[in-house]
Design a protein around this motif. Structure first.
Motif, short mmCIF file in Angstrom:
data_model
loop_
_atom_site.label_atom_id
_atom_site.label_comp_id
_atom_site.label_asym_id
_atom_site.label_seq_id
_atom_site.Cartn_x
_atom_site.Cartn_y
_atom_site.Cartn_z
N SER A 292 0.69 -1.14 -0.05
CA SER A 292 -0.11 0.04 0.15
C SER A 292 0.81 1.07 0.03
O SER A 292 2.16 1.24 -0.08
N LYS A 293 0.21 2.32 -0.06
CA LYS A 293 1.06 3.59 -0.20
C LYS A 293 1.71 3.80 1.14
O LYS A 293 2.88 4.21 1.08
N ASP A 294 1.03 3.50 2.61
CA ASP A 294 1.63 3.44 3.48
C ASP A 294 3.00 2.73 3.79
O ASP A 294 3.94 2.98 4.20
N GLU A 295 2.87 1.47 3.35
CA GLU A 295 3.72 0.34 3.04
C GLU A 295 5.06 0.73 2.35
O GLU A 295 6.13 0.59 2.65
N PRO B 153 10.51 1.49 4.97
CA PRO B 153 11.55 0.47 4.44
C PRO B 153 11.40 -0.92 4.81
O PRO B 153 11.76 -1.98 4.02
N GLU B 154 11.05 -1.17 6.08
CA GLU B 154 11.12 -2.35 6.58
C GLU B 154 10.10 -3.13 5.80
O GLU B 154 10.34 -4.54 5.72
N ALA B 155 8.69 -2.58 5.40
CA ALA B 155 8.04 -3.21 4.71
C ALA B 155 8.37 -3.79 3.22
O ALA B 155 8.12 -4.92 2.83
N ILE B 156 9.20 -3.01 2.69
CA ILE B 156 10.06 -3.29 1.46
C ILE B 156 11.07 -4.29 1.62
O ILE B 156 10.98 -5.27 0.74
N TRP B 157 11.87 -4.22 2.41
CA TRP B 157 12.63 -5.38 2.74
C TRP B 157 11.92 -6.52 3.02
O TRP B 157 12.41 -7.70 2.11
N THR B 158 10.76 -6.76 3.72
CA THR B 158 10.12 -7.83 4.07
C THR B 158 9.65 -8.40 2.69
O THR B 158 9.69 -9.74 2.53
N GLU B 159 9.26 -7.64 1.88
CA GLU B 159 8.71 -7.94 0.48
C GLU B 159 9.64 -8.59 -0.31
O GLU B 159 9.50 -9.69 -1.03
N LEU B 160 10.79 -8.11 -0.38
CA LEU B 160 11.88 -8.36 -0.99
C LEU B 160 12.49 -9.97 -0.82
O LEU B 160 12.64 -10.72 -1.41
#
Length: 407
Positions: free
Chosen positions: A165-168, A172-179
């Motif tokens: 989502s836009k907030d996520e 940065p932590e949410a992006i790293w988790t997705e990666l």
């Protein structure tokens, strides 16, 4: 026939003979140039190996091992052809200092240079106080300039852009988790676990171009299996390169594994056929076969490998039970292209990625798995036998992104 017609006929014949002569000269010249280029590469490889051996060999080295290594160097057509993780072809350090094998390189340390590549660039990008739309553009650029291949770069980028989502996206932590999640999905190729006890003998065919660490990888696997109590037989199928045969013999002595050899420059398939037959007759647990890594053209190499596959099945129906492709991580996206080329010719069931400790291009492992949907069986992160690691997805992903999110 008039005199004029005879003159015309003689002139035409002379022109034909001149044309054929020029064509032959051009062909000979092209062959000579190709041979000189191959010889130059071989000479350069041999000199590199001599320097490497001189740098690493301890003063109290075992003379018999030195003699074997020197013989392998003198006859090498491409010494770099079978180095793994930058080690010399005979890997004297493993034999002279067996205790060093227990001091395995930590996986996180072996992937340090890869983390210093695209992972570090991502870290700098996400370290900004404000993550906005501009960061997405830069993220796309970082992924597409990394050595993971365009297909995998697009998959990772679209996953981050589409799933968060836009907030996520501002976290940065949410992006790293997705990666991490996407990387795990890519590497976790659905394939049965390795079981060398599934057949007796279990026939493993190892393929790859010269220079990737193919023969060294075979030697290390043989050492591992022998240490587990298995009887291992090696087939020196790279008959076109004398140094490969001698190197495999050195590894065979070290691992207590006999080596089936053939005539230098002879038919590789006949050597592999004999190795499999001996494995059956003498009750070996595992037969590991080396293969040619360089012929005059890619077509010749692929045709030879197809022939080897057919001969394996004749020697023992249903084999090879596994066919592993060895790739050099330092070549980056070229490794993906090599994998695609071999995949067209052979039913590849596993990947061995070597020299991960010596490059920032280790992210190519993501591209290889994504493009081929073939599991990685082993990775090389150092010089010792213990540094050829069985590949574990979760462990690898954790080490790859270690401290990337500040955890």
């Amino acid at each position: 026939m008039t005199g004029t017609e005879i003159a015309y006929l003689i002139g035409a014949l002379a022109a034909v003979f001149l044309f054929l002569f020029l064509v032959r000269r051009a062909s000979e010249k092209q062959t000579g140039v190709r041979d000189r280029l191959e010889q130059r590469d071989d000479d350069r490889d041999t000199e590199d190996n001599r320097r490497e051996l001189a740098r690493r060999a301890p003063s109290d080295a075992d003379d018999s091992v030195d003699d074997s290594a020197d013989a392998a160097e003198d006859n090498s057509a491409a010494d770099a052809a079978d180095q793994d993780d930058g080690e010399p072809a005979a890997d004297d350090a493993d034999e002279r200092e067996p205790a060093a094998q227990d001091q395995a390189v930590p996986l996180s340390a072996g992937l340090a240079k890869t983390r210093g590549g695209f992972v570090a660039r991502l870290g700098k990008l996400f370290a900004r106080k404000k993550i906005d739309a501009d960061v997405l553009d830069e993220l796309e650029q970082v992924l597409f300039t990394a050595d993971i291949g365009p297909k995998t770069a697009e998959r990772l980028f679209q996953s981050i852009k589409g799933r968060l989502s836009k907030d996520e996206l501002e976290d940065p932590e949410a992006i790293w988790t997705e990666l991490r999640r996407q990387s795990t999905d890519i590497l976790a190729v659905d394939a049965p676990a390795m079981d060398f006890t599934g057949h007796t003998p279990f026939v493993l065919l190892v393929i790859g171009v010269n220079g990737v660490g193919k023969t060294t990888t075979i030697g290390k696997i043989a050492a591992k299996l022998s240490a587990e109590g298995k009887r291992v037989l090696l087939g020196a199928g790279d008959t076109f390169r004398a140094a490969a045969v001698e190197q495999l013999q050195i590894w065979g002595e070290r691992a207590g594994a006999p080596v089936v050899t053939g005539k230098s420059g002879g038919d590789p398939s006949s050597v592999i056929f004999d190795a499999i037959k001996r494995g059956v007759d003498e009750g070996f647990d595992v037969v590991i076969c080396d293969t040619a890594g360089r012929l005059h053209t890619k077509i010749d190499l692929m045709d030879e490998l197809k022939k080897v596959g057919r001969v394996c099945d004749k020697a023992l129906p249903g084999c090879p039970h596994e066919t592993w492709l060895v790739l050099d991580a330092t070549t980056g996206q070229n490794a993906i292209q090599q994998a695609q080329m071999f995949k067209e010719a052979m039913d590849i069931t596993g990947i061995v990625l070597t020299k991960l400790d010596g490059t920032a291009k280790g992210g190519v492992i993501l591209g290889i798995c994504d493009e081929l949907a073939v599991p990685v069986r082993y990775i090389g992160i150092g010089e010792g036998v213990s540094d050829l690691r069985a590949f574990e997805v979760a462990e690898f992903v954790d080490a790859l992104y270690q401290h990337a999110d500040g955890a």
